[in-house]
Design an enzyme around this catalytic site. Structure first.
Site, PDB file in Angstrom:
ATOM      1  N   ARG A 133       0.859  -1.192   0.000  1.00 62.57           N
ATOM      2  CA  ARG A 133       0.000   0.000   0.000  1.00 62.57           C
ATOM      3  C   ARG A 133       0.890   1.236   0.000  1.00 62.57           C
ATOM      4  O   ARG A 133       1.942   1.266   0.676  1.00 62.57           O
ATOM      5  CB  ARG A 133      -0.894   0.033   1.249  1.00 62.57           C
ATOM      6  CG  ARG A 133      -2.059  -0.941   1.239  1.00 62.57           C
ATOM      7  CD  ARG A 133      -3.109  -0.589   0.175  1.00 62.57           C
ATOM      8  NE  ARG A 133      -4.246  -1.506   0.155  1.00 62.57           N
ATOM      9  CZ  ARG A 133      -4.358  -2.583  -0.622  1.00 62.57           C
ATOM     10  NH1 ARG A 133      -3.393  -2.886  -1.464  1.00 62.57           N
ATOM     11  NH2 ARG A 133      -5.438  -3.337  -0.586  1.00 62.57           N
ATOM     12  N   HIS A 143      -0.733  -0.055  -9.751  1.00 65.37           N
ATOM     13  CA  HIS A 143      -1.406  -1.037  -8.877  1.00 65.37           C
ATOM     14  C   HIS A 143      -1.935  -2.230  -9.692  1.00 65.37           C
ATOM     15  O   HIS A 143      -3.143  -2.489  -9.737  1.00 65.37           O
ATOM     16  CB  HIS A 143      -2.551  -0.356  -8.105  1.00 65.37           C
ATOM     17  CG  HIS A 143      -2.898  -1.069  -6.828  1.00 65.37           C
ATOM     18  ND1 HIS A 143      -3.291  -0.432  -5.691  1.00 65.37           N
ATOM     19  CD2 HIS A 143      -2.932  -2.393  -6.507  1.00 65.37           C
ATOM     20  CE1 HIS A 143      -3.545  -1.306  -4.734  1.00 65.37           C
ATOM     21  NE2 HIS A 143      -3.331  -2.511  -5.210  1.00 65.37           N
ATOM     22  N   GLU A 191      -3.669   7.250  -4.960  1.00 71.30           N
ATOM     23  CA  GLU A 191      -3.806   6.571  -6.245  1.00 71.30           C
ATOM     24  C   GLU A 191      -5.050   7.118  -6.925  1.00 71.30           C
ATOM     25  O   GLU A 191      -6.057   7.300  -6.243  1.00 71.30           O
ATOM     26  CB  GLU A 191      -3.949   5.055  -6.048  1.00 71.30           C
ATOM     27  CG  GLU A 191      -2.652   4.436  -5.567  1.00 71.30           C
ATOM     28  CD  GLU A 191      -2.718   2.919  -5.381  1.00 71.30           C
ATOM     29  OE1 GLU A 191      -3.738   2.303  -5.785  1.00 71.30           O
ATOM     30  OE2 GLU A 191      -1.786   2.363  -4.820  1.00 71.30           O
TER      31      GLU A 191
HETATM   32  C1  DGY Z   1      -5.478  -6.348  -2.860  1.00 65.29           C
HETATM   33  O1  DGY Z   1      -6.040  -7.409  -3.114  1.00 65.29           O
HETATM   34  O2  DGY Z   1      -5.427  -5.877  -1.724  1.00 65.29           O
HETATM   35  C2  DGY Z   1      -4.847  -5.649  -4.005  1.00 65.29           C
HETATM   36  O3  DGY Z   1      -4.078  -4.585  -3.599  1.00 65.29           O
HETATM   37  C3  DGY Z   1      -5.904  -5.177  -4.959  1.00 65.29           C
HETATM   38  O4  DGY Z   1      -6.649  -4.175  -4.340  1.00 65.29           O
END
Ligand code: DGY
Length: 327
Positions: A237, A285, A266
């Protein structure tokens, strides 16, 4: 039972829900505003949430008192206030395992892209700057036998460590809430303090679940302790790293480079100066963005809601304590 899904997911999940007799509701257009999202949520029983745009916190739960369950189309659940969900006895499903391979592939890809300055060199080709052979220009570094530090050695971290061990015979060190005995046994991973992780990693890859205490954990103080040859990778993250501090570390040569699949916020703005640097690779991402992983996520999210609709425990639940508190 009505299920609101804020964005289309692979058909496999939608078909499973419909075959199980759930009524699936999609918004009229994909990019709904928070106000529209709230309205849909106020007229449904359960939610299948896609993406991190919407927060499931006290304000949300107060505004939608009839919501009975949430199935996330993600393994991460940092956009849900789990304490609030627990207080209201709302199970929150997630999608672990099925995306570990794909996400660790992206961490591995970023590590190599940064080590060999792939983004920078690709840009040179696009810009028409593929000049004559230069023995000294934009040299990369090799990863053989180097030390990989994993922050958060769970499922995805394990797969990243395994790839690095097999491909480059890297030494594995890690810092975690708990010891990972499987990784110690199978990969020779060594548990170290956070400080040792930071100081001794040639590649430091973040794979932990994000919680508010992690905000800006990787900041100037931390980057200054890292080796000038170190590569920082974040596929977890964006909140884990302090972006201005990272920029400073990259431009002042405190670290070698950075590979990011996640940013804060993001999407990252196209005029962000970090995008101009030659020692970064930044992706939008895409950790779980493979056909296999996304189908797997759709299946797990549907299984969670189908189980809930039958009065059973969700097979993959981020807050299984909701079941224990009533047993
Ligand atoms: C998750 O599965 O947490 C990925 O980052 C996609 O959001």
């Amino acid at each position: 039972m009505k299920v609101f899904i804020n964005k289309r997911i692979p058909e496999i999940g939608i078909n499973m829900l419909q075959e199980a007799g759930l009524q699936v509701i999609f918004p009229e257009n994909e990019n709904i505003t928070p106000e529209e999202w709230l309205k849909y949520c106020q007229h449904t029983d359960v939610i299948l949430n896609v993406g991190g745009d919407f927060k499931y916190d006290k304000v949300f739960f107060d505004a939608c008192p009839d919501i009975k369950a949430i199935a996330l189309y993600s393994v991460g659940f940092d956009h849900v206030d789990i304490k609030e969900a627990n207080r209201r006895n709302i199970p929150v499903g997630n999608t672990p395992d099925v995306l570990s391979r794909a996400t660790s592939d992206v961490a591995f890809l970023l590590m190599q892209s940064v080590a060999r300055r792939a983004s920078y060199n690709f840009q040179k080709v696009k810009d028409g700057n593929w000049n004559s052979f230069d023995p000294l220009h934009a040299l990369g570094q090799e990863l053989y036998g180097k030390t990989l530090g994993i922050f958060g050695l769970g499922r995805i971290g394990f797969q990243m460590a395994e790839k690095c061990k097999k491909a480059f015979d890297m030494e594995i060190i890690y810092h975690n809430r708990h010891r990972n005995e499987e990784a110690e046994r199978e990969l020779g991973a060594v548990y170290v303090s956070f400080d040792e992780l930071v100081r001794n990693s040639d590649v430091l890859s973040v794979h932990a679940n994000f919680t508010p205490e992690h905000k800006d954990l990787f900041n100037q103080e931390v980057f200054e302790k890292m080796s000038p040859n170190a590569i920082f990778i974040n596929t977890a993250r964006g909140g884990f790293h302090q972006e201005q501090d990272l920029y400073k570390a990259l431009t002042e040569g405190k670290i070698w480079g950075a590979g990011l699949d996640v940013t804060n916020p993001e999407p990252m703005s196209a005029d962000n100066p970090i995008l101009e640097l030659s020692n970064v690779c930044i992706l939008p991402h895409i950790g779980s963005a493979t056909i296999e992983a996304r189908n797997g996520m759709a299946k797990l999210a549907a299984e969670n809601l189908i189980a809930f609709s039958k009065g059973e425990e969700m097979p993959n639940c981020a807050n299984p304590e909701v079941y224990f508190q009533h047993s």
